[in-house]
Structures are given as structure tokens and as C-alpha cells.
Design an enzyme around this catalytic site. Structure first.
Site, PDB file in Angstrom:
ATOM      1  N   ARG A  78      29.868  10.381  21.743  1.00  0.00           N
ATOM      2  CA  ARG A  78      31.006  11.022  21.490  1.00  0.00           C
ATOM      3  C   ARG A  78      32.233  10.173  20.522  1.00  0.00           C
ATOM      4  O   ARG A  78      32.939  10.869  19.770  1.00  0.00           O
ATOM      5  CB  ARG A  78      32.034  11.148  22.765  1.00  0.00           C
ATOM      6  CG  ARG A  78      31.320  12.178  23.863  1.00  0.00           C
ATOM      7  CD  ARG A  78      32.131  12.241  25.045  1.00  0.00           C
ATOM      8  NE  ARG A  78      31.682  13.615  25.880  1.00  0.00           N
ATOM      9  CZ  ARG A  78      31.819  13.743  27.005  1.00  0.00           C
ATOM     10  NH1 ARG A  78      32.520  12.915  27.659  1.00  0.00           N
ATOM     11  NH2 ARG A  78      31.472  14.750  27.494  1.00  0.00           N
ATOM     12  N   GLY A 138      24.839  17.583  30.857  1.00  0.00           N
ATOM     13  CA  GLY A 138      24.427  16.276  30.933  1.00  0.00           C
ATOM     14  C   GLY A 138      23.006  16.155  31.386  1.00  0.00           C
ATOM     15  O   GLY A 138      22.178  15.640  30.624  1.00  0.00           O
ATOM     16  N   GLY A 178      31.216  20.760  31.454  1.00  0.00           N
ATOM     17  CA  GLY A 178      32.040  21.736  31.964  1.00  0.00           C
ATOM     18  C   GLY A 178      32.323  22.947  30.943  1.00  0.00           C
ATOM     19  O   GLY A 178      32.184  24.061  31.155  1.00  0.00           O
ATOM     20  N   LYS A 186      21.020  23.962  41.799  1.00  0.00           N
ATOM     21  CA  LYS A 186      21.457  25.181  42.989  1.00  0.00           C
ATOM     22  C   LYS A 186      21.745  26.249  42.076  1.00  0.00           C
ATOM     23  O   LYS A 186      22.755  26.348  41.048  1.00  0.00           O
ATOM     24  CB  LYS A 186      22.523  24.514  43.569  1.00  0.00           C
ATOM     25  CG  LYS A 186      22.239  23.443  44.703  1.00  0.00           C
ATOM     26  CD  LYS A 186      23.427  22.902  45.459  1.00  0.00           C
ATOM     27  CE  LYS A 186      22.919  22.132  46.571  1.00  0.00           C
ATOM     28  NZ  LYS A 186      24.026  21.801  47.501  1.00  0.00           N
TER      29      LYS A 186
HETATM   30  P1  AMP Z   1      21.882  20.714  37.645  1.00  0.00           P
HETATM   31  O1  AMP Z   1      23.056  19.440  37.446  1.00  0.00           O
HETATM   32  O2  AMP Z   1      22.295  21.739  38.167  1.00  0.00           O
HETATM   33  O3  AMP Z   1      21.352  20.935  36.245  1.00  0.00           O
HETATM   34  O4  AMP Z   1      20.730  20.135  38.344  1.00  0.00           O
HETATM   35  C1  AMP Z   1      19.939  19.059  37.973  1.00  0.00           C
HETATM   36  C2  AMP Z   1      19.156  18.459  38.959  1.00  0.00           C
HETATM   37  O5  AMP Z   1      18.446  19.286  39.467  1.00  0.00           O
HETATM   38  C3  AMP Z   1      18.231  17.304  38.515  1.00  0.00           C
HETATM   39  O6  AMP Z   1      18.859  16.164  39.119  1.00  0.00           O
HETATM   40  C4  AMP Z   1      16.833  17.682  39.250  1.00  0.00           C
HETATM   41  O7  AMP Z   1      16.106  16.821  39.665  1.00  0.00           O
HETATM   42  C5  AMP Z   1      17.352  18.475  40.030  1.00  0.00           C
HETATM   43  N1  AMP Z   1      16.160  19.406  40.354  1.00  0.00           N
HETATM   44  C6  AMP Z   1      15.423  20.417  39.428  1.00  0.00           C
HETATM   45  N2  AMP Z   1      14.624  21.030  40.023  1.00  0.00           N
HETATM   46  C7  AMP Z   1      14.183  20.776  41.461  1.00  0.00           C
HETATM   47  C8  AMP Z   1      13.629  21.112  42.536  1.00  0.00           C
HETATM   48  N3  AMP Z   1      12.789  22.149  42.395  1.00  0.00           N
HETATM   49  N4  AMP Z   1      14.059  20.390  43.537  1.00  0.00           N
HETATM   50  C9  AMP Z   1      14.961  19.525  43.806  1.00  0.00           C
HETATM   51  N5  AMP Z   1      15.745  19.119  42.905  1.00  0.00           N
HETATM   52  C10 AMP Z   1      15.540  19.758  41.522  1.00  0.00           C
END
Ligand code: AMP
Length: 404
Positions: A43, A361, A384, A204
Site C-alpha cells: 500500500r 485479501g 471491503g 461461505k
Molecule cells: P473468503 O474469505 O470467503 O474468500 O474465504 C477464504 C477461505 O475459504 C480460505 O481460507 C479457504 O481455505 C476457505 N475455503 C475454500 N474452500 C473451502 C472448502 N471447500 N472447505 C473449507 N474452507 C474452504
């Protein structure tokens, strides 16, 4: 997107005081002597061209930023003082620091500045009025300068005094990094070359509901991976065993799928997956059809066949927007699908057939892990703000810079 003003629109800057909103909220750690040191200067490097360009034109550059969440109180653990030297190293300019961001002493210090030099102000969030976007506080910030330049895309989703308030008072413009970011985002989603694919992965559905809802109306292909794919599979009565899955969002997932088909958006979900019984590196695993997951198994990655199908689809697309990994990419071998697709997207971009924009990130970390970040057209380090942009929201810190 309506036109926004850039630095050139400000005119002659010699002897002028220019307040630059940077995002110096950078990762830091304590060294052996207990000093806070920067561990990632991305940054700092991002705002450097704006600072040096203004300084070359003879402006006095006053840098304002937040750091952490001091909640309106002076907290020296979040002081910006340790950022002065890294800023001087990056810009190769004399950078001084003052322990406040408003008031008589700040103004006197600015009056005594040499043209072409830089003054770093103290953490603007030491004042609660910053996050409240208090008008009187914005006026005090504005009193420091003749012009305002915003160069912190990662802060544009927040309507604070130093991102929006001051821009309403002073003649304002987008800095070089912000301008580059806005042009790249416009090319990716505002007015993109079609077909457009969006790849959304990560943990999620619940954290990216609005992103998915908005994208199905905008893109031609929506590729869903990561933990969130499980929720969509389960909603279609596929047994995802012990996988991360938000079963309570089954109806929401179905509504998104219906909306996609009404908008001619093709949804890509995995047909093969990599499963394991433990969430750890090199756990025993097997690659199977999505219909064969046992009750004690977790889906930790998209399978190679599905990953190669995604790569083949991208070869027919002209634009890609990517947020979120395809699997648990931090632990091997569950990084495989993310790496296959990242390499394919990087190669297509390098060959000139794909415009690729990625942000957030974990996504940046995943592309760095695959070694292809430099091949992408644009990588946004904003978290964000990037997601809110993907949700189709107007970013107040950008809106305020649009030419009326
Ligand atoms: P996000 O911050 O929502 O982009 O989520 C990123 C996180 O999702 C990373 O730490 C990944 O390890 C996790 N992730 C991705 N695929 C899976 C999965 N099939 N099961 C559990 N965690 C996951």
C-alpha cells in the site's frame, strides 16, 4: 461510469498544499527491540506515484491516513510515526511527521514546508469525528490544504471525513492508483468485453450473498467454487457429507440459480471434488464424483476435471472477475484447482485474449501462491471496497470525485 477528476485537472500545483488520502493501514510487526516495522509495503508503493508526481510539480504533499481501529482515542500502538521512514524510502523524498492531523500547529508546520516535500499526519482515527464524517472536523482537515487527492481505493466504501467530508469542501481529484483502479474495474464490470466470467470462491455463501445476487444479472458465466459451492450442491439434493455447508441457505441458493437462468447466466458448479476426513496439509484424500461423498468426508477442493473445464470456459471468455479461492488453498494438495485456474487465467491474459481482474485479501494470496499475480491485468488489494464494488454498490469515496 461518469468521468471523475484526476490530478491533471487540478492545474498548476507549484507552492500549493495538497492533502493526499492514502491507506497506510499496512501489516506491521514488532522487531526485537519492540519497534513497529512494516511487513508488507504494497500500500505504501501504491500511493508513491501520486506523492512523487505532486512533489515533482512543486506541491507540498500532506499525507493523511488511518491505522487500525483506535475508536476515536489517541493510541500510540496505532501511531503513523513508524510509517514516515518507509514512506521516505519509497518516495525518495524528505518526509517529516507531526503528531496530529488538525489544528494550528499542523497548519504552521505546513506553512513552513519546502515545496516538493512531504508531511505525514498522525492517525486520523484518533478523532471520533473522522468515522462520523463530522462536518466541522472535515473543515479542520480541509484547512490544511488547497486541494484534496484521494488515492485509497480500499477506503472508498467508507463515508468518513478524510474520504468524503474533505472532498466536498476542497477541489478534489483521484490519485494515480485510484484512477488506475477505477479504469480497471470499469473495464471488468461497468462496460466489459463479453463474454464475462465471474469466479466466486471462498468459505461461505452468507458473506458473499449480495455479490452473487448482483453478478448473475451482470455476467455470462458464474463459476462457483470453494466452500460456498457446497451450499449450492446441497440445495440440489447432493450429499456433501461433513463439508462446510450452510444448509439454512438452500432456498437462497435456489433463488440465485433461478435468477441466473432468467438472466442467461451459466452457472458452473464442480462435478468432481477432492475430499478428506481431516482439514490438514497432506491429509489422506480422494478425488471423486460429486455424487460419491461419504458422510464423514469434507470437500476441500474442486476436482481436476472441473478445474480444467473452468479453464476451457475461460479460453472462450474475454473478461474475468475473480474473488475467493476454489478450495482450501492454504493447505496442500487442496490448492490444486485454484492453481490450475489461476495459471490458465494468467496465461490467457498474457496471450492478450483475457482481461483479468482479481481482488480481496485471500484471492491475492492465492494468485501469489500460484505465481501468476503479475500476469493479471489488475489486482486490487482492497478487501471491503472491492466486494462492495462487486455487489454493485456505489462507493461514496468515488462518487464524491465524479465531475458534476
Ligand atoms: P473468503 O474469505 O470467503 O474468500 O474465504 C477464504 C477461505 O475459504 C480460505 O481460507 C479457504 O481455505 C476457505 N475455503 C475454500 N474452500 C473451502 C472448502 N471447500 N472447505 C473449507 N474452507 C474452504
Amino acid at each position: 461510469m461518469a468521468a471523475f477528476k484526476n490530478i491533471k485537472s487540478l492545474g498548476v500545483l507549484k507552492n500549493k498544499r495538497v492533502l493526499v488520502r492514502a491507506d497506510l493501514n499496512v501489516p506491521m510487526k514488532l522487531d526485537d527491540e519492540g519497534h513497529r516495522i512494516v511487513t508488507d509495503d504494497t500500500r505504501i508503493l501504491s500511493v508513491t506515484p501520486t506523492i512523487t508526481t505532486l512533489a515533482e510539480q512543486g506541491a507540498r504533499v500532506i499525507v493523511v491516513s488511518h491505522f487500525g481501529r483506535p475508536k476515536g482515542e489517541r493510541n500510540l500502538d496505532m501511531s503513523l510515526e513508524p510509517l514516515g521512514q518507509p514512506l521516505a524510502n519509497a518516495t525518495r523524498l524528505p518526509v517529516s511527521y507531526i503528531d496530529d492531523c488538525i489544528g494550528e500547529e499542523v497548519i504552521e508546520t505546513i506553512d513552513a514546508m519546502e515545496d516538493g516535500s512531504v508531511l505525514l499526519l498522525e492517525n486520523v482515527r484518533f478523532y471520533a469525528q473522522e468515522e462520523a464524517n463530522d462536518l466541522e472536523f472535515a473543515k479542520l482537515l480541509a484547512a490544511n490544504a488547497d486541494f484534496f487527492v484521494s488515492d485509497a481505493f480500499s477506503c472508498t466504501h467508507r463515508a468518513h471525513a478524510s474520504t468524503v467530508g474533505v472532498a466536498k469542501i476542497l477541489p478534489s481529484a483521484a490519485g494515480i492508483a485510484l484512477e488506475k483502479e477505477l479504469v480497471a474495474l470499469e473495464n471488468a464490470l461497468g462496460n466489459p468485453k463479453r463474454p464475462v466470467a465471474a469466479l466466486v470462491g471462498g468459505a461461505k455463501v452468507s458473506s458473499k450473498l449480495e455479490v452473487l445476487t448482483h453478478l448473475v444479472e451482470k455476467v455470462d458465466h458464474l463459476i462457483i467454487g470453494g466452500g460456498m459451492a457446497n451450499t449450492f450442491l446441497a440445495a440440489q439434493n447432493i450429499d456433501v457429507g461433513a463439508s462446510l455447508c450452510e444448509h439454512d441457505l438452500a432456498d437462497t441458493a435456489k433463488a440465485i440459480l433461478k435468477n441466473a437462468s432468467e438472466n442467461n447466466c451459466k452457472i458452473h458448479l464442480p462435478t468432481d471434488v477432492v475430499v478428506a476426513k481431516e482439514f490438514k496439509a497432506n491429509a489422506d484424500n480422494r478425488t471423486i464424483s460429486i455424487n460419491d461423498v461419504d458422510s464423514d468426508e469434507m470437500i476441500l477442493d474442486v476436482g481436476p476435471s472441473s478445474a480444467n473445464n473452468v479453464a476451457a470456459s475461460l479460453a472462450k471468455c474475454k473478461t474475468l472477475i475473480w474473488n475467493g479461492p476454489m478450495g482450501a488453498f492454504e493447505i496442500e494438495p487442496f490448492d490444486n484447482a485454484t492453481v490450475i485456474i489461476a495459471k490458465a487465467a494468467g496465461a490467457l491474459t498474457k496471450a492478450g485474449s483475457l482481461i483479468s481482474v482479481a481482488g480481496g485479501g485471500d484471492t491475492v494470496a492465492a494468485l501469489n501462491h500460484a505465481g501468476v499475480a503479475a500476469q493479471f491485468t489488475h489486482i486490487s488489494t482492497a478487501g471491503g471496497a472491492f466486494l462492495e464494488w462487486m455487489e454493485g454498490k456505489k462507493l461514496p469515496g468515488v462518487e464524491v470525485l465524479l465531475s458534476k
